[in-house]
Structure formats: C-alpha cells, structure tokens
Design a protein around this motif. Structure first.
Motif, PDB file in Angstrom:
ATOM      1  N   PRO A 176       0.845  -1.199   0.000  1.00 33.08           N
ATOM      2  CA  PRO A 176       0.000   0.000   0.000  1.00 33.08           C
ATOM      3  C   PRO A 176       0.881   1.250   0.000  1.00 33.08           C
ATOM      4  O   PRO A 176       1.954   1.254   0.622  1.00 33.08           O
ATOM      5  N   PRO A 177       0.463   2.291  -0.680  1.00 35.04           N
ATOM      6  CA  PRO A 177       1.295   3.511  -0.769  1.00 35.04           C
ATOM      7  C   PRO A 177       1.736   4.000   0.615  1.00 35.04           C
ATOM      8  O   PRO A 177       0.939   4.056   1.558  1.00 35.04           O
ATOM      9  N   GLY A 178       3.022   4.286   0.722  1.00 28.64           N
ATOM     10  CA  GLY A 178       3.559   4.839   1.955  1.00 28.64           C
ATOM     11  C   GLY A 178       3.809   3.834   3.054  1.00 28.64           C
ATOM     12  O   GLY A 178       4.076   4.224   4.198  1.00 28.64           O
ATOM     13  N   THR A 179       3.745   2.526   2.730  1.00 26.08           N
ATOM     14  CA  THR A 179       3.969   1.508   3.753  1.00 26.08           C
ATOM     15  C   THR A 179       5.080   0.558   3.319  1.00 26.08           C
ATOM     16  O   THR A 179       5.478   0.535   2.150  1.00 26.08           O
ATOM     17  N   ALA A 180       5.519  -0.260   4.282  1.00 28.69           N
ATOM     18  CA  ALA A 180       6.561  -1.247   3.992  1.00 28.69           C
ATOM     19  C   ALA A 180       5.994  -2.510   3.372  1.00 28.69           C
ATOM     20  O   ALA A 180       6.729  -3.316   2.803  1.00 28.69           O
ATOM     21  N   GLY A 181       4.692  -2.718   3.503  1.00 30.75           N
ATOM     22  CA  GLY A 181       4.084  -3.937   2.970  1.00 30.75           C
ATOM     23  C   GLY A 181       2.693  -4.129   3.530  1.00 30.75           C
ATOM     24  O   GLY A 181       2.241  -3.386   4.414  1.00 30.75           O
ATOM     25  N   TRP A 182       1.997  -5.123   3.009  1.00 29.98           N
ATOM     26  CA  TRP A 182       0.698  -5.508   3.538  1.00 29.98           C
ATOM     27  C   TRP A 182       0.919  -6.259   4.848  1.00 29.98           C
ATOM     28  O   TRP A 182       1.682  -7.222   4.906  1.00 29.98           O
ATOM     29  N   ARG A 183       0.256  -5.821   5.917  1.00 30.79           N
ATOM     30  CA  ARG A 183       0.464  -6.411   7.239  1.00 30.79           C
ATOM     31  C   ARG A 183      -0.363  -7.690   7.352  1.00 30.79           C
ATOM     32  O   ARG A 183      -1.589  -7.663   7.275  1.00 30.79           O
ATOM     33  N   VAL A 184       0.328  -8.824   7.508  1.00 29.95           N
ATOM     34  CA  VAL A 184      -0.321 -10.129   7.522  1.00 29.95           C
ATOM     35  C   VAL A 184       0.044 -10.845   8.821  1.00 29.95           C
ATOM     36  O   VAL A 184       1.224 -10.910   9.196  1.00 29.95           O
ATOM     37  N   TRP A 195       3.578 -10.838  13.127  1.00 29.63           N
ATOM     38  CA  TRP A 195       3.175 -10.029  11.979  1.00 29.63           C
ATOM     39  C   TRP A 195       4.322  -9.921  10.980  1.00 29.63           C
ATOM     40  O   TRP A 195       5.475  -9.733  11.359  1.00 29.63           O
ATOM     41  N   VAL A 196       3.987 -10.067   9.707  1.00 33.91           N
ATOM     42  CA  VAL A 196       4.965  -9.869   8.638  1.00 33.91           C
ATOM     43  C   VAL A 196       4.413  -8.822   7.678  1.00 33.91           C
ATOM     44  O   VAL A 196       3.201  -8.588   7.611  1.00 33.91           O
ATOM     45  N   TYR A 197       5.312  -8.205   6.927  1.00 31.35           N
ATOM     46  CA  TYR A 197       4.921  -7.204   5.936  1.00 31.35           C
ATOM     47  C   TYR A 197       5.260  -7.754   4.560  1.00 31.35           C
ATOM     48  O   TYR A 197       6.425  -7.998   4.249  1.00 31.35           O
ATOM     49  N   LEU A 198       4.234  -7.952   3.765  1.00 31.11           N
ATOM     50  CA  LEU A 198       4.364  -8.679   2.505  1.00 31.11           C
ATOM     51  C   LEU A 198       4.202  -7.736   1.321  1.00 31.11           C
ATOM     52  O   LEU A 198       3.276  -6.931   1.267  1.00 31.11           O
TER      53      LEU A 198
END
Length: 285
Positions: A176-184, A195-198
């Motif tokens: 997502p714009p401005g983030t490190a990744g989708w939080r899963v 939590w991981v950032y994908l």
C-alpha cells in the motif's frame, strides 16, 4: 474451488478498480473451470475420467500446474502428491458422515495413489494416468496459482498495489502507498514474529485446526499423508512465504505432511522461501 476470494487494491478511480476486479475474478473462474475437483465438468475431472487409458492432451495451464506438482512430489518423496484424491474422498466422507475409512477401503484407494502413476509428456503436452480410478486433487496448489493469475490480470489493468486472499493463501503486489508492505498475521509464529509485511510475494498457511474427524479417542486431520492414506494425527500448522502463490501454497501443504523436523530441513533447500512450522504431537483426546 470451495473457498471465498477477497481482493484489496488501490486504483486511480472506482471505475478502474471495478473493471480490474471483474477481470481478475473472471480469470479465477477460468482456472477453477480447469482445476477444480468439486466440478464434474472441469478439465481435471475429465482427465481423471480417462485414467487407465492412453495419454490425454491437456491445456497449457493444467500441464504447467501438474509439472510443478510432480517436481515437488519427487523432491519430498511423496509427501506432496496430487494423486491423493482417492484418500481425500474417504476422509471427506468421514467428516461428513462419521463413517471412518476401513482398512479395506484404504488399501483399495492406495492402489490408485502415487505420483509415479502420472506420466507427463512435455513435447506433446499430454498427461497419462496409468491406473484406472485415479483421482487428482489440486487443492494444495491450484488456489495459489489462481491468485498468481489474478494478480497478473490486475497488473495488466495498471493496478500495482493489490492483495488477493483465498482460503489461507495470499498473493501480494506492491505494498500500500507509503507503507513497507501488507500487514499479515502469522498465527502459528512466536508472538514477537506474529506479523509480517508482505510485498511482491505470497504467503500460505496450512493446518488442521478446524477440519478433522474423531475416532476411538483420536483426532484425524483433513490433511492426508499421501504416503500412508491416513489423516494426520499430530496437529501441524505451517506458513510459507515465497515468491509466488503456486510455490507458497504447495510448500505449505507439503510441510504439514513432512512434519516439523523434516519440514524445517526441507524448506532450507528452497531458494527464496521461509517457513513457520508448529507441531504438537500429542493430539489424543
């Protein structure tokens, strides 16, 4: 393929988002029409209906998925095996009706299971199922592939920031714009690694926390070990992060059958993949 699919995305406007999603869902429906074992008219089931006969020409997509499945079957020595369908049918019945598979039924099914009973001819793009009554089950690989295909469709519409989810499988485009990744969330990981950032990758989870059958004081998982025909009697949860959905989906399935120790050893041999595996061996009631 028996699961709900969710798509999240960022687009320039609502009209583009709706067109892109409609095309992505249509692409998933195309994959389902090829690979579902819930539909008697799928290409997969038409192939199974010709088991024991001569080689059958198949679509490029079905051949690709079967080839990937066979490669993983060989590498895991049968812990992953899409010919497991006859066993799966018995355990689905057990969960539905409480009728536990008999030794005779398992023995009869075992004669129709084994990845070495599939012959792939890449030059002619044909598949031969050597034993009559074979039934292929792509439930441990096709969902991830379908999400890969759907993400590609979104990208063709100019959608770069997207996340697609189907029954424990997630495939992601850009964050997502401005983030490190989708939080899963990784439910079976330690709290500090929950939590991981994908982004530009996939994550798949497989386990037996909800679907099982109880018999004579033991719980048998819906996850069937293709090498024995028995539902797993140890509680196993595996989450795999990989480059794409077809890889993460199939590896998560394989790791559950391999178990914690062998699974951890095996995943180290897969470039670009990592896994969280949890096994509780005592599952006696």
């Amino acid at each position: 393929m028996g699961v709900q699919v969710n798509i999240r995305l960022y687009a320039a406007d609502r009209s583009l988002a709706e067109r892109a999603c409609a095309s992505a869902f249509e692409r998933i429906a195309q994959v389902e029409a090829i690979m579902s074992d819930y539909r008697a008219d799928s290409e997969l089931m038409r192939l199974c209906a010709r088991a024991g006969g001569p080689p059958v020409p198949v679509s490029e997509e079905l051949f690709f998925v079967l080839k990937r499945a066979q490669e993983l079957s060989r590498r895991t020595e049968g812990a992953f095996d899409v010919t497991v369908g006859p066993f799966v049918q018995l355990w689905r019945r057990a969960r539905r009706t409480g009728q536990f598979p008999t030794e005779a039924e398992l023995a009869e099914a075992r004669a129709r299971v084994g990845y070495e009973k599939i012959v792939l001819n890449e030059a002619n793009r044909t598949v031969q199922l050597l034993t009559p009554g074979m039934r292929l089950d792509l439930g441990g690989i096709a969902k991830g592939y379908a999400l890969d295909c759907a993400l590609k469709v979104l990208q063709e519409h100019g959608i770069r920031h997207a996340l697609l989810e189907a029954g424990g499988d997630i495939v992601a485009g850009l964050a997502p714009p401005g983030t490190a990744g989708w939080r899963v969330e990784v439910a079976n990981a330690a709290p500090e690694r929950r939590w991981v950032y994908l982004a530009l990758g996939a994550i798949s989870s497989s386990g037996d926390t909800e679907q099982y059958v109880e018999y004579q004081g033991k719980r048998y998982s819906h996850i069937v070990d293709p090498r024995t025909g028995w539902g797993l009697t140890s509680r196993v949860a595996a989450t795999v992060i990989a480059r794409d959905g077809i890889t993460s989906d199939s590896l998560a399935t394989a790791l559950c059958a391999l178990g914690e120790a062998r699974g951890r050893q095996f995943i180290r041999s897969v470039p670009g993949a990592r896994a969280y595996i949890r096994e509780i061996r005592d599952w006696t009631l």
